[in-house]
Scaffold this motif. Sequence first.
Motif, short mmCIF file in Angstrom:
data_model
loop_
_atom_site.label_atom_id
_atom_site.label_comp_id
_atom_site.label_asym_id
_atom_site.label_seq_id
_atom_site.Cartn_x
_atom_site.Cartn_y
_atom_site.Cartn_z
N GLY A 194 0.58 -1.05 -0.21
CA GLY A 194 -0.30 0.25 0.05
C GLY A 194 0.77 0.71 -0.10
O GLY A 194 0.69 2.62 0.20
N ASN A 195 2.22 1.23 -0.18
CA ASN A 195 2.84 2.36 -0.24
C ASN A 195 2.81 3.11 -1.65
O ASN A 195 2.39 2.46 -2.87
CB ASN A 195 4.14 1.84 0.07
N LEU A 196 3.34 3.94 -1.55
CA LEU A 196 3.20 5.07 -3.29
C LEU A 196 4.91 5.12 -2.90
O LEU A 196 6.17 5.48 -2.45
CB LEU A 196 2.89 6.77 -2.54
N SER A 197 5.25 5.60 -4.69
CA SER A 197 6.57 6.16 -4.87
C SER A 197 6.91 8.07 -5.42
O SER A 197 5.13 7.75 -6.08
CB SER A 197 6.47 5.15 -5.71
N MET A 198 7.03 8.57 -5.04
CA MET A 198 6.87 9.61 -5.42
C MET A 198 8.38 9.72 -5.85
O MET A 198 10.10 10.08 -5.60
CB MET A 198 7.32 10.77 -4.09
N GLU A 199 8.79 10.27 -6.84
CA GLU A 199 9.83 11.06 -7.95
C GLU A 199 10.06 12.99 -7.94
O GLU A 199 8.20 13.12 -8.51
CB GLU A 199 9.44 10.61 -9.43
N ALA A 200 10.63 13.43 -7.64
CA ALA A 200 10.51 14.84 -7.81
C ALA A 200 11.91 15.51 -8.07
O ALA A 200 12.90 15.12 -7.83
CB ALA A 200 9.81 15.46 -5.79
N THR A 201 12.22 16.55 -8.20
CA THR A 201 13.39 17.34 -8.35
C THR A 201 13.23 18.41 -6.78
O THR A 201 12.29 19.32 -7.18
CB THR A 201 13.83 18.34 -9.78
N ALA A 202 14.69 18.01 -5.70
CA ALA A 202 14.75 19.23 -5.28
C ALA A 202 15.51 20.44 -5.71
O ALA A 202 16.84 19.93 -6.26
CB ALA A 202 15.16 18.50 -3.60
N ARG A 203 15.38 21.41 -5.85
CA ARG A 203 15.93 22.48 -5.69
C ARG A 203 16.71 22.96 -4.33
O ARG A 203 15.67 23.82 -3.85
CB ARG A 203 15.44 23.56 -7.23
N THR A 204 17.72 23.16 -3.91
CA THR A 204 18.28 24.41 -3.26
C THR A 204 19.11 24.91 -4.09
O THR A 204 19.73 25.53 -5.04
CB THR A 204 19.20 23.05 -2.66
N TYR A 205 19.09 26.20 -2.72
CA TYR A 205 20.05 27.37 -3.37
C TYR A 205 21.28 27.90 -2.86
O TYR A 205 20.87 27.91 -1.69
CB TYR A 205 19.18 28.44 -3.46
N ARG A 206 22.46 28.42 -2.99
CA ARG A 206 22.98 29.37 -2.25
C ARG A 206 23.59 30.47 -2.84
O ARG A 206 23.26 30.64 -4.01
CB ARG A 206 24.91 27.68 -2.09
N TYR A 207 24.28 31.07 -1.69
CA TYR A 207 25.32 32.32 -2.58
C TYR A 207 26.42 32.48 -3.08
O TYR A 207 26.74 31.36 -2.56
CB TYR A 207 24.90 33.89 -1.35
N LEU A 208 26.75 33.21 -3.83
CA LEU A 208 28.35 33.38 -4.86
C LEU A 208 29.17 33.85 -3.74
O LEU A 208 29.11 34.65 -3.19
CB LEU A 208 27.74 33.70 -6.11
N ASP A 209 30.26 33.32 -3.67
CA ASP A 209 31.26 34.12 -2.69
C ASP A 209 31.64 34.92 -4.09
O ASP A 209 31.35 35.14 -5.07
CB ASP A 209 32.25 32.84 -2.49
N ALA A 210 32.85 35.47 -3.81
CA ALA A 210 33.45 36.77 -4.15
C ALA A 210 33.97 36.45 -5.83
O ALA A 210 33.41 36.88 -6.27
CB ALA A 210 34.28 37.38 -3.25
N SER A 211 34.84 35.00 -5.37
CA SER A 211 35.11 34.97 -6.71
C SER A 211 34.28 34.54 -7.71
O SER A 211 34.53 34.69 -9.12
CB SER A 211 36.88 33.65 -6.22
N GLU A 212 33.32 34.07 -7.30
CA GLU A 212 32.45 33.70 -8.11
C GLU A 212 31.10 34.97 -9.21
O GLU A 212 31.20 34.76 -10.35
CB GLU A 212 31.18 32.68 -8.01
N LEU A 213 31.06 35.68 -8.43
CA LEU A 213 30.34 36.73 -8.35
C LEU A 213 31.76 37.34 -9.33
O LEU A 213 31.10 38.13 -10.73
CB LEU A 213 30.24 38.01 -7.16
N GLU A 214 32.51 37.39 -9.50
CA GLU A 214 33.46 38.13 -10.03
C GLU A 214 33.44 37.50 -11.80
O GLU A 214 33.50 37.89 -12.74
CB GLU A 214 34.89 38.00 -9.77
N GLN A 215 33.83 36.01 -11.25
CA GLN A 215 33.80 35.17 -13.35
C GLN A 215 31.58 35.67 -13.33
O GLN A 215 32.17 35.96 -14.98
CB GLN A 215 33.46 33.82 -12.69
N VAL A 216 30.98 36.02 -12.45
CA VAL A 216 29.04 36.14 -13.15
C VAL A 216 29.85 37.65 -13.75
O VAL A 216 28.88 37.40 -15.37
CB VAL A 216 28.73 35.95 -12.83
N ARG A 217 30.32 38.95 -13.38
CA ARG A 217 30.74 39.91 -14.08
C ARG A 217 31.18 39.76 -15.02
O ARG A 217 30.75 40.55 -16.47
CB ARG A 217 31.75 40.99 -12.43
#
Length: 229
Positions: A194-217
Motif C-alpha cells: 500500500g506504499n506510494l512512490s514519489m519522484e521529484a526534483t528538489a532544488r536548493t540554492y546557495r549564494y555566490l562567493d566573491a570569486s564567483e560573483l567576479e566571474q559572473v560579472r
Amino acid sequence: MATQKSLNVDLNSVFESAAGQFRGLNPNEPGQWPLLPKFVTWTLLAVAVIVVGWFLLLSDVNDELEAERAKEPNLKSDYRSKLAQAVNLGELRKQKLQVEEYVTQLEKQLPGKAEMDALLSDINTAGLGRGLQFELFRPGQVVVKDYYAELPIAIKVSGRYHDIGAFAADVANLSRIVTLHNMNIASSKDKDTGNLSMEATARTYRYLDASELEQVRKSAEKAKPGAKK
C-alpha cells in the motif's frame, strides 16, 4: 490748377533727379557714386546681411530653442515626480531599510559552498526520519545565476501517503531554502504494501562567493554587444 500743375512738375523733377543719380554708375568705383545710390546700396546690403545671418545663425539657435521647449513637459513631469519623492523621503528610507532587512533574511537562508553538504544531509535525514526509503538521491549540475547558484537534486522515495506528505512539509520547513518541483506520485511496485512512490526534483540554492560573483560579472561583460573578445 496752377498750384497742382506746379506740384506735379516739382515731383517729376525730383524723381528725374533721383533717377539721374543711378544712371552711368561705375560699379568699380562705388566711392564716386552720388549720395542716394550709396544709401540705397548700403540699405540693401544691410538687409541681405540680416537675412543671411538669420538663415545661417539665428535659424540654428531657433531650432535649439524649439528643442529645449519640447523638453519642458518632460522636465516638469520629472520635477513633480522628484518633488513627490522628496516629500515622502522619510517614508521611502524606512521602506528601503525594511527591504534591506528582508533581503538579508533571505540571504541567510541561502547556504554557502561549505554548507551544501550539510544541507543535502538534512534532506536525506528528513526522508529517513519519516520512514521513507530512498530509491534515488542524485545531485545534478550546479546552475550559476546572477547572484546565486542553483543545485537540482533528483530524488525518488517510497513510503506511506502521509509520510510522503510529512516529508514534503519537512523539506519546506528546513532552515535553508529548498523547493520541490515536478512531483509525480504513483503506486509502488509492491502493491501489497500500500506504499506510494514519489519522484521529484528538489532544488536548493546557495549564494555566490566573491570569486564567483567576479566571474559572473566578467562573463556578462563579454556577452555584451561590442565587447572585446
